[in-house]
Design a protein around this motif. Sequence first.
Motif, PDB file in Angstrom:
ATOM      1  N   LEU A 115       0.704  -1.001  -0.392  1.00 43.11           N
ATOM      2  CA  LEU A 115      -0.069   0.128  -0.213  1.00 43.11           C
ATOM      3  C   LEU A 115       1.428   1.010  -0.481  1.00 43.11           C
ATOM      4  O   LEU A 115       1.939   1.991   0.737  1.00 43.11           O
ATOM      5  CB  LEU A 115      -0.875   0.229   1.292  1.00 43.11           C
ATOM      6  CG  LEU A 115      -1.947  -0.606   1.755  1.00 43.11           C
ATOM      7  CD1 LEU A 115      -2.895  -0.818   2.927  1.00 43.11           C
ATOM      8  CD2 LEU A 115      -2.925  -0.068  -0.056  1.00 43.11           C
ATOM      9  N   PRO A 116       0.572   2.099  -0.862  1.00 40.44           N
ATOM     10  CA  PRO A 116       1.064   3.167  -0.420  1.00 40.44           C
ATOM     11  C   PRO A 116       1.007   4.057   0.407  1.00 40.44           C
ATOM     12  O   PRO A 116       1.272   5.609   0.246  1.00 40.44           O
ATOM     13  CB  PRO A 116       0.916   4.082  -1.998  1.00 40.44           C
ATOM     14  CG  PRO A 116      -0.914   3.775  -2.047  1.00 40.44           C
ATOM     15  CD  PRO A 116      -0.372   2.643  -1.160  1.00 40.44           C
ATOM     16  N   ILE A 117       0.891   3.428   1.978  1.00 37.65           N
ATOM     17  CA  ILE A 117       1.075   4.683   2.530  1.00 37.65           C
ATOM     18  C   ILE A 117       1.501   4.245   3.766  1.00 37.65           C
ATOM     19  O   ILE A 117       2.319   3.063   4.255  1.00 37.65           O
ATOM     20  CB  ILE A 117      -0.556   3.922   3.763  1.00 37.65           C
ATOM     21  CG1 ILE A 117      -1.724   4.445   2.225  1.00 37.65           C
ATOM     22  CG2 ILE A 117      -1.002   5.157   4.699  1.00 37.65           C
ATOM     23  CD1 ILE A 117      -2.651   3.421   3.266  1.00 37.65           C
ATOM     24  N   PRO A 118       2.387   5.309   4.076  1.00 38.84           N
ATOM     25  CA  PRO A 118       3.968   4.573   4.736  1.00 38.84           C
ATOM     26  C   PRO A 118       3.258   4.518   6.658  1.00 38.84           C
ATOM     27  O   PRO A 118       2.199   4.846   6.903  1.00 38.84           O
ATOM     28  CB  PRO A 118       4.645   6.390   5.185  1.00 38.84           C
ATOM     29  CG  PRO A 118       3.698   7.551   4.629  1.00 38.84           C
ATOM     30  CD  PRO A 118       2.458   6.400   3.976  1.00 38.84           C
ATOM     31  N   GLY A 119       3.941   3.831   7.603  1.00 43.72           N
ATOM     32  CA  GLY A 119       2.839   3.367   8.460  1.00 43.72           C
ATOM     33  C   GLY A 119       2.372   2.134   8.983  1.00 43.72           C
ATOM     34  O   GLY A 119       1.706   2.118   9.593  1.00 43.72           O
ATOM     35  N   VAL A 120       1.991   2.255   7.906  1.00 45.79           N
ATOM     36  CA  VAL A 120       0.467   1.006   8.058  1.00 45.79           C
ATOM     37  C   VAL A 120       1.053  -0.478   7.991  1.00 45.79           C
ATOM     38  O   VAL A 120       2.365  -0.401   6.812  1.00 45.79           O
ATOM     39  CB  VAL A 120      -0.382   1.058   6.516  1.00 45.79           C
ATOM     40  CG1 VAL A 120      -1.554  -0.033   6.930  1.00 45.79           C
ATOM     41  CG2 VAL A 120      -1.381   1.847   6.708  1.00 45.79           C
ATOM     42  N   LYS A 121       1.012  -1.830   9.338  1.00 46.92           N
ATOM     43  CA  LYS A 121       1.411  -2.344   8.503  1.00 46.92           C
ATOM     44  C   LYS A 121       0.337  -3.462   9.590  1.00 46.92           C
ATOM     45  O   LYS A 121       0.129  -2.804  10.048  1.00 46.92           O
ATOM     46  CB  LYS A 121       3.336  -2.630   9.436  1.00 46.92           C
ATOM     47  CG  LYS A 121       3.135  -1.410  11.114  1.00 46.92           C
ATOM     48  CD  LYS A 121       4.321  -1.733  11.584  1.00 46.92           C
ATOM     49  CE  LYS A 121       4.172  -1.729  13.114  1.00 46.92           C
ATOM     50  NZ  LYS A 121       5.258  -1.803  13.458  1.00 46.92           N
ATOM     51  N   LEU A 122       1.056  -4.763   9.443  1.00 43.99           N
ATOM     52  CA  LEU A 122      -0.013  -6.027   9.681  1.00 43.99           C
ATOM     53  C   LEU A 122      -0.239  -5.504  11.148  1.00 43.99           C
ATOM     54  O   LEU A 122      -0.936  -5.708  12.180  1.00 43.99           O
ATOM     55  CB  LEU A 122       0.131  -6.960   9.653  1.00 43.99           C
ATOM     56  CG  LEU A 122      -0.502  -7.839   7.861  1.00 43.99           C
ATOM     57  CD1 LEU A 122       0.326  -9.295   7.539  1.00 43.99           C
ATOM     58  CD2 LEU A 122      -2.115  -7.331   7.443  1.00 43.99           C
ATOM     59  N   GLY A 123       0.796  -5.127  12.133  1.00 41.32           N
ATOM     60  CA  GLY A 123       1.106  -5.510  13.480  1.00 41.32           C
ATOM     61  C   GLY A 123       0.716  -6.916  14.219  1.00 41.32           C
ATOM     62  O   GLY A 123       0.187  -7.053  14.783  1.00 41.32           O
ATOM     63  N   LEU A 124       1.603  -7.979  13.382  1.00 40.37           N
ATOM     64  CA  LEU A 124       1.359  -9.496  14.015  1.00 40.37           C
ATOM     65  C   LEU A 124       2.147  -9.495  15.364  1.00 40.37           C
ATOM     66  O   LEU A 124       1.191 -10.235  16.144  1.00 40.37           O
ATOM     67  CB  LEU A 124       2.335  -9.740  13.215  1.00 40.37           C
ATOM     68  CG  LEU A 124       1.873  -9.952  11.630  1.00 40.37           C
ATOM     69  CD1 LEU A 124       2.988 -10.875  10.772  1.00 40.37           C
ATOM     70  CD2 LEU A 124       0.555 -11.183  11.365  1.00 40.37           C
ATOM     71  N   ALA A 125       3.364  -8.227  15.812  1.00 37.31           N
ATOM     72  CA  ALA A 125       3.511  -8.403  17.192  1.00 37.31           C
ATOM     73  C   ALA A 125       2.716  -8.059  17.889  1.00 37.31           C
ATOM     74  O   ALA A 125       2.662  -8.643  19.493  1.00 37.31           O
ATOM     75  CB  ALA A 125       5.036  -7.808  16.895  1.00 37.31           C
ATOM     76  N   ASN A 126       1.004  -7.803  17.910  1.00 34.38           N
ATOM     77  CA  ASN A 126       0.385  -7.262  18.498  1.00 34.38           C
ATOM     78  C   ASN A 126       0.118  -8.586  19.136  1.00 34.38           C
ATOM     79  O   ASN A 126      -0.725  -8.608  20.269  1.00 34.38           O
ATOM     80  CB  ASN A 126      -0.239  -6.705  18.031  1.00 34.38           C
ATOM     81  CG  ASN A 126      -1.301  -5.263  18.983  1.00 34.38           C
ATOM     82  OD1 ASN A 126      -0.887  -5.088  19.651  1.00 34.38           O
ATOM     83  ND2 ASN A 126      -2.802  -5.329  18.245  1.00 34.38           N
ATOM     84  N   MET A 127      -0.511  -9.737  18.326  1.00 33.12           N
ATOM     85  CA  MET A 127      -0.835 -10.971  18.921  1.00 33.12           C
ATOM     86  C   MET A 127      -0.043 -11.376  20.398  1.00 33.12           C
ATOM     87  O   MET A 127      -1.279 -11.459  20.704  1.00 33.12           O
ATOM     88  CB  MET A 127      -0.782 -11.584  17.781  1.00 33.12           C
ATOM     89  CG  MET A 127      -1.449 -11.362  16.811  1.00 33.12           C
ATOM     90  SD  MET A 127      -1.349 -12.939  15.354  1.00 33.12           S
ATOM     91  CE  MET A 127       0.148 -12.923  15.038  1.00 33.12           C
ATOM     92  N   VAL A 128       0.991 -10.975  20.538  1.00 35.38           N
ATOM     93  CA  VAL A 128       2.212 -11.914  21.350  1.00 35.38           C
ATOM     94  C   VAL A 128       1.713 -11.666  22.538  1.00 35.38           C
ATOM     95  O   VAL A 128       1.103 -11.415  23.864  1.00 35.38           O
ATOM     96  CB  VAL A 128       3.489 -12.136  20.241  1.00 35.38           C
ATOM     97  CG1 VAL A 128       3.840 -12.380  22.046  1.00 35.38           C
ATOM     98  CG2 VAL A 128       3.759 -12.779  19.631  1.00 35.38           C
ATOM     99  N   THR A 129       1.718 -10.095  22.096  1.00 35.47           N
ATOM    100  CA  THR A 129       1.143  -9.281  23.282  1.00 35.47           C
ATOM    101  C   THR A 129      -0.451  -8.960  24.142  1.00 35.47           C
ATOM    102  O   THR A 129      -0.588  -9.579  25.421  1.00 35.47           O
ATOM    103  CB  THR A 129       0.992  -7.242  22.576  1.00 35.47           C
ATOM    104  OG1 THR A 129       2.233  -7.551  22.363  1.00 35.47           O
ATOM    105  CG2 THR A 129       0.417  -6.806  24.528  1.00 35.47           C
TER     106      THR A 129
END
Lengths: 127, 193
Positions: free
Chosen positions: B31-45
């Motif tokens: 996506l051409p939007i900086p700063g957007v990511k899946l946040g996979l590490a959030n699952m662990v939290t």
Amino acid sequence: MTRADRYLAAGILLIAILSVALFYYRSSLSSGKAASVGAVISAQGKIVRKIDLSPGGGKTTFLVSGRLGPATVEVEGKRVRMVDAPCPERICIKQGWIENPGESIVCVPGETVIHVEGAAPVDAVTR
Amino acid sequence: MFNTRRLVFLSVLIAMGTVLHVVEGMVPVPLPIPGVKLGLANMVTLIALHSYGARDGVTVAVARVLLGSLIGGVFLSPGFLLSLTGAVSSTLIMALLLKYSDCFSVIGISMAGAVGHNMGQLLAAFLLLQNKSIFFYLPVLLMAGIPTGLFTGYILKSLLERVERLGILRIYEDDAASRNLGPMGLMKEKNLL
């Protein structure tokens, strides 16, 4: 996925849409009054003349006395340029017209500066 | 409460979170939007929050950002500060929802966490740049939080279901054990799955 999850997603979406609407509304308010653009001409550190740069304006020419002698500045509508100057390199003349806020023509030997005032449009901010 | 099982469990979660954090940084987002990511590490939290509560959730989140940024070489950079505030704010929001609401499933909580992450980042970016125009990014980040939160929420849900079958993850350990419910039983009771 429970019902509350759906409400949450809908709520977030609603806030997003509302904020877009708010930004759009506010930007449409502020774009109504266009910022007045003018140029400031200074020689040997002092402001010698302020001119209006409005699109409909006609062609005017005037002299500015710099350190090496008089330089000729031309204003046409919303743009301005240095037509003639007594400096050896003639860089200020070769630069041609300037019109955007933030642009300037600087004649170093003649100590003359033309600077277009106003908020400069920003391409990017980095730190 | 010091407890070896908890220590090991949190360590494993921190290790997994660090890996997800680093690997995710290497995967480009289409996506051409900086700063957007899946946040996979959030699952662990979220797993840590589920199992041991707010304090350990924050510990896992902060530790994984610290380690991940050390590995990625961005420690104390602006990006690191954004990650840190994002991780902490999302953890706090998810902890609040877990504690005080019982109507959201893992998916909803994950979504709230994703949006909370983005809001925290936006605030940190504002403090860093001192520029109000950054708030024009608000709707983009709000909307980006919905699909990414849904995605990680669904992954987490199916992950928890599978892990439960293996019987290694003790969710709500003490509470569930004392009432003779399996961890899944407790989660179902709390309407989380």
